[in-house]
Design an enzyme around this catalytic site. Structure first.
Site, PDB file in Angstrom:
ATOM      1  N   GLY A   1       0.833  -1.199   0.000  1.00 44.19           N
ATOM      2  CA  GLY A   1       0.000   0.000   0.000  1.00 44.19           C
ATOM      3  C   GLY A   1       0.861   1.239   0.000  1.00 44.19           C
TER       4      GLY A   1
ATOM      5  N   PHE B   1       2.295  10.210   2.370  1.00 46.26           N
ATOM      6  CA  PHE B   1       3.325  10.388   3.386  1.00 46.26           C
ATOM      7  C   PHE B   1       4.112   9.116   3.682  1.00 46.26           C
ATOM      8  CE2 PHE B   1       0.278  13.768   4.212  1.00 46.26           C
ATOM      9  CZ  PHE B   1       1.121  14.865   4.225  1.00 46.26           C
TER      10      PHE B   1
ATOM     11  N   ASP C   1     -11.348   9.220   9.683  1.00 43.74           N
ATOM     12  CA  ASP C   1     -11.162   8.810   8.290  1.00 43.74           C
ATOM     13  C   ASP C   1     -11.756   7.413   8.061  1.00 43.74           C
ATOM     14  OD1 ASP C   1     -10.399   9.168   5.662  1.00 43.74           O
ATOM     15  OD2 ASP C   1      -8.372   8.383   5.960  1.00 43.74           O
TER      16      ASP C   1
END
Length: 577
Positions: free
Chosen positions: A131, A135, A252
């Site tokens: 993944g 950042f 999130d």
């Protein structure tokens, strides 16, 4: 910083935008996982570089059909403001944006030392990347020695070169702190260790091999059956309720941030990616704008929110699970934000008419734009739609503490009004309250005191609860001088008028409660007495603002006055009016 442990994604994402999946009349785009493109209008990208904290810097976009609305949305859009805010937060300033650092938010002189162990390379061997975000990236790895020797793990690698602001550094520090403190819930990804060297921070976690919830949704043609959706929602709500009790808001929540531990059909689901998470006390509000555009709550865009913002995101996930499309859609992020603020999700098109009334009510009560009327995670687990699920356990709910605190400070008149309202509650609502009352540990006589509240929370506290200062808040509640209350009074104290007001049956509740109040608690009352009950200051023109609260025929509280009293009005309310 929040990264997924799922499939590799190209092009690189910031962190939180949705994969590009075209609708029926769009040209097919290949996906890196299966090479196939689902043919239903599920996730559609924004054609602009994202202004949200976690969106792709550049997206290859094909045209998507416009969704028609009955009336245009009013300008201005919050998108430009959000872009500037987030650029300052993480130092990713675009060419045409101002580069004004706030406080210490510049790379010069930043302390990028976290105090983590330095020997990552000797303990783990990194494998392939699974993944990637703006950042950092996540890799599989294998332990070389220590307690995790020979075990497959996931390692989130965050380059220090990406930490260009003090806030970005604090986000990493807080993410590790929260993961370490919350470890233990069965639906939360297991945190193992954290390391650092001169170049990177390494966060070692459980490796989930079952893929993202998003992938499962797509593999099912875009939607789940009600029964399968219930199993997913129970797991999501369980872990979110746990976080909220500890004073942690995720900020999130989306299908990409829930992973299955294995490829098995009924594999457990794990919440990941706490890179945007933060601490929040029950009586505090956050104001920084973070999240993913399609899942962001209206109050986040208004820069005043708490744990209720997570519940909105769960409502969006529930909507997607049940019908395979998003409740709010637009070509651009500006349009998405406007839709979230102004548009109502559709429940008229298929498959909604064929779904159960409880399923529709469940989603509607999560997608209420007024956060005060939204269900908490514990309340959502108590909703009739999920009743009887085999893995259902209702946890302690922090909203009870807020409501009881307000009740103990209320006037005798308001307490009587709330008592009448409590007598109108349904069996499902009483079941939830009975669960909460039992967790407080009533004595043999069936009473609880304010000390019971502190004891109940302390039994369930983690280090996160100390960091969020929730224990401090509970201690203040437990210091209130108040007599013991039985279950009947507890129901009156713990009832949320705003949440009842968000139900379609609110009018019936209010009318029935007023009838009971008329019979047992209503009496002639002078305006001056009512003003004193409400704690209004002499500067407030009480005869003007309270004249419609009292019936002129007999001097008793009117229905309008009764409803207003239920909401706990104060002098501050009138000063704003």
């Amino acid at each position: 910083m929040g990264l997924c442990h799922g499939k590799p994604i190209e092009p690189p994402r910031h962190l939180s935008e949705n994969p590009i999946i075209p609708s029926d009349n769009e040209p097919a785009l290949s996906t890196t996982q299966t090479g196939k493109t689902p043919k239903f209008p599920f996730y559609s990208p924004s054609p602009l570089p994202s202004g949200f904290k976690n969106s792709p810097a550049n997206s290859s976009v094909s045209s998507t059909p416009l969704r028609l609305f009955k009336r245009p949305f009013p300008p201005p859009s919050p998108a430009k403001h959000i872009r500037a805010l987030l650029a300052r937060r993480h130092g990713s300033v675009k060419p045409n944006e101002a580069t004004i650092p706030e406080g210490s938010e510049c790379e010069i002189g930043l302390d990028k030392s976290f105090g983590f162990a330095k020997n990552f390379v000797s303990h783990y061997e990194l494998g392939e990347e699974v993944g990637r975000g703006h950042f950092g990236y996540t890799c599989s790895a294998k332990g070389k020695k220590g307690s995790l020797k020979g075990q497959d793990v996931a390692v989130k690698v965050i380059p220090k070169s990406k930490m260009t602001t003090a806030i970005a550094i604090e986000d990493v520090r807080r993410e590790v702190k929260i993961l370490r403190a919350l470890t233990g819930h069965k639906n939360l990804v297991q945190f193992y260790e954290s390391y650092e060297d001169e170049d990177n921070v390494y966060v070692v976690m459980e490796l989930c091999k079952g893929g993202e919830l998003l992938d499962r949704i797509l593999s099912r043609g875009g939607k789940y059956s009600e029964e399968d959706a219930k199993a997913v929602m129970v797991q999501i709500l369980s872990v979110v309720a746990y976080c909220h009790l500890q004073g942690v808001v995720h900020r999130d929540l989306k299908p990409e941030n829930f992973l299955f531990t294995s490829k098995e059909e009924h594999s457990p689901l794990k919440a990941i990616d706490f890179g945007l998470s933060d601490y929040v006390k029950p009586d505090e509000r956050l104001n920084d704008i973070v999240g993913s555009a399609y899942y962001v709550a209206p109050e986040v865009l208004h820069r005043s929110y708490g744990t209720e913002a997570d519940m909105w995101s769960i409502g969006v996930i529930a909507y997607i699970l049940l019908c395979g499309s998003r409740p709010f859609w637009a070509r651009t992020e500006s349009g998405i934000f406007r839709a979230v603020l102004k548009a109502d999700p559709s429940f008229d098109e298929a498959p909604w008419p064929s779904l159960s009334a409880d399923a529709v009510d469940f989603v509607k009560r999560l997608l209420n734009k007024d956060y005060r009327k939204r269900l908490t995670a514990a309340q959502a687990l108590s909703h009739p739609w999920l009743a009887g699920h085999h893995d259902l356990k209702i946890p302690l709910d922090m909203i009870i503490f807020k409501l009881v605190k307000a009740y103990t400070c209320s006037s005798l008149l308001r307490k009587a009004a709330l008592g009448a309202l409590a007598k109108t509650l349904t069996i499902a609502q009483l079941t939830y309250l009975r669960e909460q009352f039992t967790m407080l540990g009533p004595n043999k006589s069936g009473y609880v005191s304010v000390q019971n509240f502190k004891s109940a929370v302390t039994r369930m506290s983690t280090d996160a609860m100390k960091d969020s200062r929730v224990l401090e808040y509970v201690s203040l509640v437990s210091c209130l001088q108040y007599k013991k209350m039985d279950f009947e009074e507890f129901c009156a104290a713990a009832i949320s008028v705003h949440q009842l007001e968000g139900m379609e049956s609110w009018e019936q509740h209010a009318r029935r409660a007023y009838e009971l109040f008329e019979k047992d608690g209503n009496r002639p009352i002078m305006i001056e007495e009512l003003a004193s009950e409400l704690g209004l200051s002499p500067s407030v023109p009480v005869h003007v603002v309270l004249q419609d609260w009292i019936r002129h025929s007999d001097g008793k509280l009117s229905f309008l006055g009764f409803v207003r009293l239920l909401h706990g009005v104060s002098s501050r309310t009138f000063q704003k009016a």
